[in-house]
Every structure is written in C-alpha cells, then in structure tokens.
Design a protein around this motif. Sequence first.
Motif, mmCIF file in Angstrom:
data_model
loop_
_atom_site.group_PDB
_atom_site.id
_atom_site.type_symbol
_atom_site.label_atom_id
_atom_site.label_comp_id
_atom_site.label_asym_id
_atom_site.label_seq_id
_atom_site.Cartn_x
_atom_site.Cartn_y
_atom_site.Cartn_z
ATOM 1 N N LEU A 44 0.811 -1.212 0.000
ATOM 2 C CA LEU A 44 0.000 0.000 0.000
ATOM 3 C C LEU A 44 0.853 1.276 0.000
ATOM 4 O O LEU A 44 0.413 2.325 -0.452
ATOM 5 N N PHE A 45 2.066 1.181 0.505
ATOM 6 C CA PHE A 45 2.949 2.349 0.480
ATOM 7 C C PHE A 45 3.512 2.564 -0.916
ATOM 8 O O PHE A 45 3.857 1.615 -1.606
ATOM 9 N N ASN A 46 3.618 3.825 -1.296
ATOM 10 C CA ASN A 46 4.363 4.162 -2.503
ATOM 11 C C ASN A 46 5.808 4.349 -2.072
ATOM 12 O O ASN A 46 6.154 5.362 -1.458
ATOM 13 N N GLN A 47 6.649 3.377 -2.396
ATOM 14 C CA GLN A 47 8.025 3.431 -1.906
ATOM 15 C C GLN A 47 8.924 4.298 -2.786
ATOM 16 O O GLN A 47 10.110 4.439 -2.520
ATOM 17 N N ALA A 48 8.354 4.852 -3.854
ATOM 18 C CA ALA A 48 9.151 5.729 -4.697
ATOM 19 C C ALA A 48 9.143 7.158 -4.152
ATOM 20 O O ALA A 48 10.125 7.875 -4.286
ATOM 21 N N ALA A 49 8.039 7.558 -3.521
ATOM 22 C CA ALA A 49 7.925 8.948 -3.052
ATOM 23 C C ALA A 49 6.751 9.067 -2.093
ATOM 24 O O ALA A 49 5.831 8.250 -2.135
ATOM 25 N N GLY A 50 6.792 10.088 -1.239
ATOM 26 C CA GLY A 50 5.649 10.383 -0.388
ATOM 27 C C GLY A 50 4.437 10.640 -1.273
ATOM 28 O O GLY A 50 4.542 11.322 -2.283
ATOM 29 N N ASP A 51 3.286 10.085 -0.886
ATOM 30 C CA ASP A 51 2.134 10.050 -1.784
ATOM 31 C C ASP A 51 0.872 10.239 -0.951
ATOM 32 O O ASP A 51 0.533 9.389 -0.122
#
Length: 528
Positions: free
Chosen positions: A411-418
């Motif tokens: 569920l986290f976007n690990q590329a950037a804060g989202d």
Amino acid sequence: MDLGAITKYSALHAKPNGLILQYGTAGFRTKAEHLDHVMFRMGLLAVLRSKQTKSTIGVMVTASHNPEEDNGVKLVDPLGEMLAPSWEEHATYLANAEEQDMQRVLIDISEKEAVNLQQDAFVVIGRDTRPSSEKLSQSVIDGVTVLGGQFHDYGLLTTPQLHYMVYCRNTGGRYGKATIEGYYQKLSKAFVELTKQASCSGDEYRSLKVDCANGIGALKLREMEHYFSQGLSVQLFNDGSKGKLNHLCGADFVKSHQKPPQGMEIKSNERCCSFDGDADRIVYYYHDADGHFHLIDGDKIATLISSFLKELLVEIGESLNIGVVQTAYANGSSTRYLEEVMKVPVYCTKTGVKHLHHKAREFDIGVYFEANGHGTALFSTAVEMKIKQSAEQLEDKKRKAAKMLENIIDLFNQAAGDAISDMLVIEAILALKGLTVQQWDALYTDLPNRQLKVQVADRRVISTTNAERRAVTPPGLQEAINDLVKKYKLSRAFVRPSGTEDVVRVYAEADSQESADHLAHEVSLAVF
Ligand code: 16G
Ligand code: ZN
C-alpha cells in the motif's frame, strides 16, 4: 547528437535575457511564463541522464503547493527518487546557458558524465492541472525528441504517480504495472484486503472528507474511488470545479495557517484531510466538540505508522531494525514520544525529501515524514521477501500479522511520499486498530510552535550544520539563539535559509504559544 537541430529548436524555446534560475530542493520553480526554455532543456537533460543510466527517467511538470500562476519541473531518477546531486548542478548549468553556448554545455555534461550518446533513451512525462502545464510539458517533449529520445506522456498525474511509473519501469514490473490502472489496482487491492480484517467497520471509520487543494488529487481520487469504496468512502472538497489551485486550501495552507481550508464544512469530530496541489503531501485534522481545530501533521502520521509497524513485527516475532527519519521541524513531543515511549530510534536530516529518503534507505524499515506531511515508508528487499515467506509459512496470529504487513508494504508508494497512498495506509491502520481521530491525536500533545519568515539582503550569509539545527555563520548568531532559548521552558529554536524562497526561516517551540511566539520573534530580530 544532431547539434544543428538542437540550435534550431532551442531558438524556438529561447531563454529570456538575463534570467538565472536554480535547480532547488524541488527542481525549478517560478512564474510559468519564465519556464518554457527550462522545460525544453530539461527534456534534453532527461535524455542524457537516461542514456547514462540506461534507464527510464521521469520529468514532472508541477509547482506543488505554489500559486496557480507558478510552475516548475523536476527530474525523477531510475528508482523513482529525486535527481542525483551532481545532475542537479548540470540542470542549473544547462538551464542558464546562453543560446550560443547550448551545444558546448551539452557536450560538456555528456563528457563529464561519460554519457554514451549512441545509447537509447526513454523519458516519461507527467503534469499537474495548472493551466500552463500542458504547453510546458509539450516543450519537455520537444527537448526529448530533438535529442532522439523516446517518450511516453502520461498526461495528468500526481507527482508520486509519476515516481511510481518510473520505479515500475526500471524494475521490470516487479514493483507494479507502470499504468494508472496498475497503480489503482495495486493500492486498492492491498487496502481492501487490510480493511476486510478490521473488526470495527462502523460508519465513522468508513468515511473521510478530503480537501484536494483544487488540484490533480481530486481527479485521481475520483478515478480511483470505486476501486476501494468497499473499505472507505471519500467526500471530495476543493475538487477544482470552482476554486483556484492551492488558494486558501490544501495541505500547505492548513499546516502553515493551522486552520481548516475554505470550502469544506466540518462537523465536530469528523475526520478530514488535505492534499497539496500535486498530491504528494497530506495532513489530517478535526474540530473537537468545543469547536477547537486540531491539526495532525506529518509527525503524528509518522508516529501512527511506525508504532503500527513495530507492533506487527512484535506479533510476527521478527526483530528488524526500524528507524524514523525527521527534520528539525519535527515537533519535540513527537521525537520524545517515538524515542521514549515507542522505543524507536529517530534520526534527523536536512529539509527536503531527498535527504530523508536517502537516510530511510539505511534501515530494514525506514519511515520518514516531514512535519508538512510529505513522507512514506521504505522496506528493504530482504524484508519484503522475509515477510512474504512468513505470510505463507507461519500459523494463526503470526500469519495474520505477516499478511497484514505484506499488504501494508504494497500500500505504500516506496518511490515517493504520496497523499493518496498515505491516506489509505492511515485509514487502514485506524480501522484495524479501532482508533478514532481524537484517540490518534491524543498519542502525544504537540509543543506550541511558531514559524516566521525573515527577509534579508542575502540569505546565504546563514549557513547551518547538524541537520540545520545549528547556525555556523554569521558569527555570533548561534550564541544569540542559545541565550534566547534559555529564557523559555521546553524550548528550541533554529534558523535556516529557505531552499525555495528568498527568505530565512525561523522556527521556535516552547511550553506555551505565547512563549513560542516571543521566542520566534526574538530569534528573527537576531537574524538581522
Ligand atoms: C520543497 C521540498 C519539501 C521541503 C520544502 C522546504 C521536495 C519534494 N519538496 O517543497 O520537502 O519541505 O521544499 O522549503 O523535496 P523551504 O526550503 O523553502 O523551507
Ligand atoms: Zn507537493
């Protein structure tokens, strides 16, 4: 490189005379009418970076929470992160080159970075909803094509969605599908799985009011909401149908004015949140029964998330190293709570997402948030694999916890804060733990604080160390701040030159609002 073509096309995107811009904390940002040449040139630079890294590079056209008349651009590196610092310098160099020097500058950068010009290049482009964004992103495309790069224009995207696309494309689809549909499906599937496990599914957990800052977040949430509506119903405000982008609304407005956005009706104890203009920041808030406004900022979001992750690890029986990364702006109460109550190590970096992201990478699980609401959690590949195995092999409660963690990771976007991803993470955790917004808020009490801007002749006379918490120059300033801080209880203060505006920022916190206000004022006088 067809140098003749570059000269010809560059003249069509000519640089205004005398204009000098700098690739700052979040790329180039200024009035939209001054950016055409920068966009074209960032198209060129993205091609060089793509050739050098043999990877897809992203270009995002946005000015985040700035006023609608502004715009900006930033490049996204192969793993979805911010552009490497040495290339930020090339970006500044190229953006400020005079027309007749364009060829030389491009050759210079290529030589310095040993770019193989024969290599293929691929660039993906996204843009926010600003009236100027469509034309400016066309100028990026002109730059890409002049240098023979291939491209895919995603059109309207949130900033974190573009980061996600770049990450997916460079990891062979392991992270997810590089389509908007792929993004919606990955996140929604994880979210719906998680909320199915929540025992309390009363209405209060299922609905949320979202202020979209009249920006791209509204469009994307509208497209996405039916994917996750089983677990959450969202009511959108400031959806761009009436108001102006970021005007009296959005995460930046709410955080800096410590008051609700206009255009949203809030009943007492209703859970609300605000995105910023490009949907990479989120803050929560509510009105209590007495009508008082309570802000739940990035610090409290980090606390909720890291506590939950830690509990899951205990349940699974895994001892992984988990760290929280903050900046000097983190409220002192949050740092104390994390260290003393949650026993989670906390680290402080300079302001700017790239610094936090970089530090968070050092841990098995790194949670980072700026107080302004930009952040996410990163999981090492080893952790992801371990948790996947645990979810298959363990029994009963442990298995359930491992499954939960597996979904949270997705569920986290690990590329950037989202903002969208963070919102769903927060909603899932609140539902799973059966927490109301007031209970979440009550984890700790923020120390009263005040931020001020000071206009000075040259903000560069102020330099800092120790993650911006100490002033090194001008001489005597830090000593003066130390003396002022001593006058107040539970107090702390620092100054730093802004990376996005021509001002010096002052931060102060203390045991009462009055003290924090006084201290900030006195420190700002010491800056002159
Ligand atoms: C940029 C940064 C943000 C930081 C802010 C500080 C990114 C993507 N954004 O908006 O993280 O909090 O600058 O601004 O890095 P300041 O230097 O003007 O205080
Ligand atoms: Zn933003």
